[in-house]
Every structure is written in C-alpha cells, then in structure tokens.
Design a protein around this motif. Sequence first.
Motif, PDB file in Angstrom:
ATOM      1  N   MET A   1       0.849  -1.153   0.000  1.00  0.00           N
ATOM      2  CA  MET A   1       0.000   0.000   0.000  1.00  0.00           C
ATOM      3  C   MET A   1       0.911   1.236   0.000  1.00  0.00           C
ATOM      4  O   MET A   1       1.822   1.352   0.795  1.00  0.00           O
ATOM      5  N   THR A   2       0.544   2.145  -0.854  1.00  0.00           N
ATOM      6  CA  THR A   2       1.374   3.334  -0.987  1.00  0.00           C
ATOM      7  C   THR A   2       1.017   4.354   0.078  1.00  0.00           C
ATOM      8  O   THR A   2      -0.024   4.266   0.734  1.00  0.00           O
ATOM      9  N   ILE A   3       1.918   5.331   0.204  1.00  0.00           N
ATOM     10  CA  ILE A   3       1.702   6.393   1.186  1.00  0.00           C
ATOM     11  C   ILE A   3       0.445   7.191   0.835  1.00  0.00           C
ATOM     12  O   ILE A   3      -0.324   7.562   1.719  1.00  0.00           O
ATOM     13  N   ALA A   4       0.183   7.432  -0.445  1.00  0.00           N
ATOM     14  CA  ALA A   4      -1.007   8.180  -0.869  1.00  0.00           C
ATOM     15  C   ALA A   4      -2.276   7.447  -0.449  1.00  0.00           C
ATOM     16  O   ALA A   4      -3.234   8.060   0.048  1.00  0.00           O
ATOM     17  N   LEU A   7      -2.744   7.796   3.277  1.00  0.00           N
ATOM     18  CA  LEU A   7      -3.248   9.123   3.597  1.00  0.00           C
ATOM     19  C   LEU A   7      -4.741   9.230   3.288  1.00  0.00           C
ATOM     20  O   LEU A   7      -5.512   9.774   4.086  1.00  0.00           O
ATOM     21  N   TRP A   8      -5.166   8.746   2.124  1.00  0.00           N
ATOM     22  CA  TRP A   8      -6.586   8.791   1.755  1.00  0.00           C
ATOM     23  C   TRP A   8      -7.420   7.943   2.712  1.00  0.00           C
ATOM     24  O   TRP A   8      -8.505   8.334   3.113  1.00  0.00           O
ATOM     25  N   LEU A   9      -6.901   6.793   3.087  1.00  0.00           N
ATOM     26  CA  LEU A   9      -7.607   5.935   4.045  1.00  0.00           C
ATOM     27  C   LEU A   9      -7.709   6.646   5.405  1.00  0.00           C
ATOM     28  O   LEU A   9      -8.753   6.625   6.050  1.00  0.00           O
ATOM     29  N   GLY A  10      -6.632   7.278   5.828  1.00  0.00           N
ATOM     30  CA  GLY A  10      -6.636   8.030   7.088  1.00  0.00           C
ATOM     31  C   GLY A  10      -7.635   9.181   7.049  1.00  0.00           C
ATOM     32  O   GLY A  10      -8.381   9.407   8.010  1.00  0.00           O
ATOM     33  N   PHE A  11      -7.651   9.931   5.929  1.00  0.00           N
ATOM     34  CA  PHE A  11      -8.622  11.025   5.783  1.00  0.00           C
ATOM     35  C   PHE A  11     -10.049  10.480   5.762  1.00  0.00           C
ATOM     36  O   PHE A  11     -10.962  11.082   6.341  1.00  0.00           O
TER      37      PHE A  11
END
Length: 141
Positions: A1-4, A7-11
């Motif tokens: 899983m990429t950092i992007a 981040l989207w999952l976290g948001f």
Amino acid sequence: MTIARKLWLGFGVLILTFFVAGLTILLSAATMNRDLTKIVSVEEPVRAAAYEMDINTVEIGRDVRVYLLNGDPHYREEFANDQAEFEEFKARYDELADTQKGKELGNRIDTLYGEYVSLAQALMDKKDEQGTVSAGDQKEF
C-alpha cells in the motif's frame, strides 16, 4: 500500500469519525431540545400551579386563624377568595398533569383539600355560633 493510499484511508476514517460524532451531537441536541420543551410547556407550569395551591392553602389557614381570633368578616371574604384561587390553580394542575402519578396526586389533593376546607368552614361556623350565643346572652342580662 502506498503512502497516498494510506493518507486517503486516514482522511476517510477521520471524515467518518467526524460524521459519526456530528450525528451523535445532532441526536443529543434534538433529545435535549425535546426534553427542554417538555419542561417548559408542562413540568414548569405544573410546578407553578402546585406552588400556588400551596400558597393558597397557607392563606386559607391564616384567614381561618385570624377569623377565629377576632371574628372580622373581612377574613371570611378572604377565605372565599383564597378558596376560589386554589380551585383555579387546581383546575390548571389537572389540565397539565399528564402522567398517572400526577393524576393520582391530583385526586389525593382533591380529597385532602375537601377535608381541609370542610374543617375550616366548620371552625368558622362554630365561631359564628359562639358569637351569636354570646351576643344573645349579653342581651338577656
């Protein structure tokens, strides 16, 4: 899983958490508003009517006591006025009492108030009889 993606999952989780928190707050506010409306429209007027009935019972007692002490007819009038006010607030209480317990208390108030007023009336009538007998006795001598 990429950092992007992370981040989207976290948001996404953060937005979902804010949505759930906002929904909880909205529902709590609606419940508080409904409870506050009930307090303002029913419970406070019932409490006020009960308080006024209490005041009038005290005034009735005072009227009877003072009448028994000095026989001033003004206090018989006050007795009648306080009785009328009590009954007005009792009717208001009966209108607003919306629970079974409130209605039972209203019935108990009716019973006790009836006994209270009957006793007060009997005491004042007895005072009148004594006053009439005393006045008749004085005329004979």
